[in-house]
Design an enzyme around this catalytic site. Structure first.
Site, PDB file in Angstrom:
ATOM      1  N   ASP A  96       0.841  -1.193   0.000  1.00  0.00           N
ATOM      2  CA  ASP A  96       0.000   0.000   0.000  1.00  0.00           C
ATOM      3  C   ASP A  96       0.876   1.242   0.000  1.00  0.00           C
ATOM      4  O   ASP A  96       1.947   1.261  -0.610  1.00  0.00           O
ATOM      5  CB  ASP A  96      -0.953  -0.044   1.192  1.00  0.00           C
ATOM      6  CG  ASP A  96      -0.232  -0.411   2.493  1.00  0.00           C
ATOM      7  OD1 ASP A  96       0.919   0.021   2.673  1.00  0.00           O
ATOM      8  OD2 ASP A  96      -0.812  -1.129   3.336  1.00  0.00           O
ATOM      9  N   SER A  97       0.441   2.285   0.686  1.00  0.00           N
ATOM     10  CA  SER A  97       1.167   3.554   0.650  1.00  0.00           C
ATOM     11  C   SER A  97       2.555   3.462   1.267  1.00  0.00           C
ATOM     12  O   SER A  97       3.482   4.157   0.831  1.00  0.00           O
ATOM     13  CB  SER A  97       0.350   4.635   1.368  1.00  0.00           C
ATOM     14  OG  SER A  97       0.022   4.236   2.685  1.00  0.00           O
TER      15      SER A  97
END
Length: 377
Positions: free
Chosen positions: A160-161
């Site tokens: 993810d981020s």
């Protein structure tokens, strides 16, 4: 080193490196299509791309990079992308950052006449749009050489981020006044990229901010999750399927999905009434995802199930540990659990994300974990 004056594109910002090189962005005297058609357009690609008939490639995932070799005093980089930022590196040093360059040829001039390596890397995420790279063009009197060989070591980073390097080059959590998340993100300086470079490995960064294994951040965009997009080369094209090149078979895949599943409390109306139901769905989906990776890459690849410490819950750490234990009971000894935390993490990146300082720490922790695996690579 001397530089040849050029006219700057209004849509681009170029940061000169301390070495004294200046890259300028011009309306292309050599069109992207012509550059891609030319025999000189030879490059090594690292990351998922969709190849076009004219020799150019399109892509969406962060951290996609292109490497080439040339003889001469300069090189042009052919791009068509109004959404993303790129770093241009020559002989291992970053000489410029191209910000949303548009349809351009960007030139690095004033080099010593000789053989050089050039690398262009996509810093940013663009799940809504695809960029296009058309190859490298030699400056007058020079020539593009055969592309560098693929590296023997290969690692895939899924996440993810955190994995994408969201806001990692910011030094303040509210980066809205300093260019926003896009200007302050660099996937090539995320922990995975740092580790891969130390190992001299080719790597893919297949990361999508805000997406989880079964639940996105704060329950957003229900009915989709990271798995909706994982098989794609172009994230914005529904139904797109990435065709794995024969030469891509990573020895290690690091999976970091779950921060978005568990970092925010469940909202009324979501599919799961309790955290226990969410955990059960998460673990089931995770096993299915690991099964998919096994089918794609074979039993020889090490799968690293990663979990970061969350401030409000241990659900992520506990669930991932159980998943790895269950894989072992099923007879798969090449799945490891990597839980990472460190008192030195400051989370000064955009929106409380890991800073560049943090990514260096996390990369060191990953180095230690990988060193403990019997990789023999």
């Amino acid at each position: 080193m001397k530089t040849t004056p050029r006219h700057l594109s209004r849509r681009s910002m170029v940061a000169a490196a301390a070495a004294g090189l200046v890259t300028t962005v011009v309306s292309p005297a050599v069109s992207p299509a012509r550059a891609a058609d030319a025999p000189a357009a030879r490059f090594h690609t690292v990351g998922r791309v969709r190849r076009a008939a004219d020799g150019s490639v399109r892509y969406s995932w962060p951290g996609v990079s292109f490497e080439g070799r040339f003889h001469g005093t300069g090189v042009g980089v052919v791009l068509d992308d109004a959404d993303n930022d790129y770093d241009v590196q020559v002989d291992g040093a970053t000489v410029a950052t191209l910000v949303t360059p548009g349809r351009t040829v960007s030139w690095v001039d004033g080099l010593a006449d000789g053989i050089h390596r050039v690398r262009v890397v996509k810093r940013t995420e663009s799940p809504w749009a695809a960029g296009r790279f058309g190859g490298f063009v030699a400056a007058r009197g020079g020539v593009i050489l055969p592309s560098p060989r693929a590296r023997r070591r290969q690692i895939e980073f899924i996440g993810d981020s955190y994995t994408a390097g969201y806001g990692n080059v910011s030094e303040i959590r509210d980066c809205s006044g300093t260019g926003g998340v896009h200007r302050n993100s660099n996937a090539d300086l995320a922990f995975g990229a740092l580790t891969a470079r130390r190992l001299d490995a080719d790597f893919q960064t297949n990361a999508f901010s805000g997406r989880g294994m079964v639940r996105n951040y704060n329950g957003g965009e229900p009915g989709t999750d990271f798995r909706t997009y994982y098989d794609r080369a172009l994230l914005n094209v529904e139904g797109d399927v990435w065709r794995r090149p024969r030469g891509w078979c990573p020895q290690v895949v690091v999976v970091g999905l779950g921060i978005n599943d568990f970092s925010t409390p469940l909202n009324p109306g979501e599919r799961w009434s309790t955290t226990a139901e969410l955990v059960a769905a998460y673990e089931s989906a995770y096993h299915g995802f690991l099964d998919e990776l096994r089918a794609r890459y074979g039993r020889g690849t090490f799968l690293v199930v990663a979990a970061a410490r969350l401030w409000n819950t241990t659900a992520l750490a506990d669930a991932t540990a159980r998943i790895v234990e269950e894989r072992g009971r099923r007879g798969d000894g090449r799945v490891s659990h990597w839980y990472y935390d460190d008192p030195g993490l400051d989370f000064l990146g955009c929106d409380w994300h890991p800073s560049l300082h943090d990514h260096r720490i996390i990369s060191g922790l990953l180095d230690t974990h990988l060193a403990g695996l019997p990789l023999h690579w």
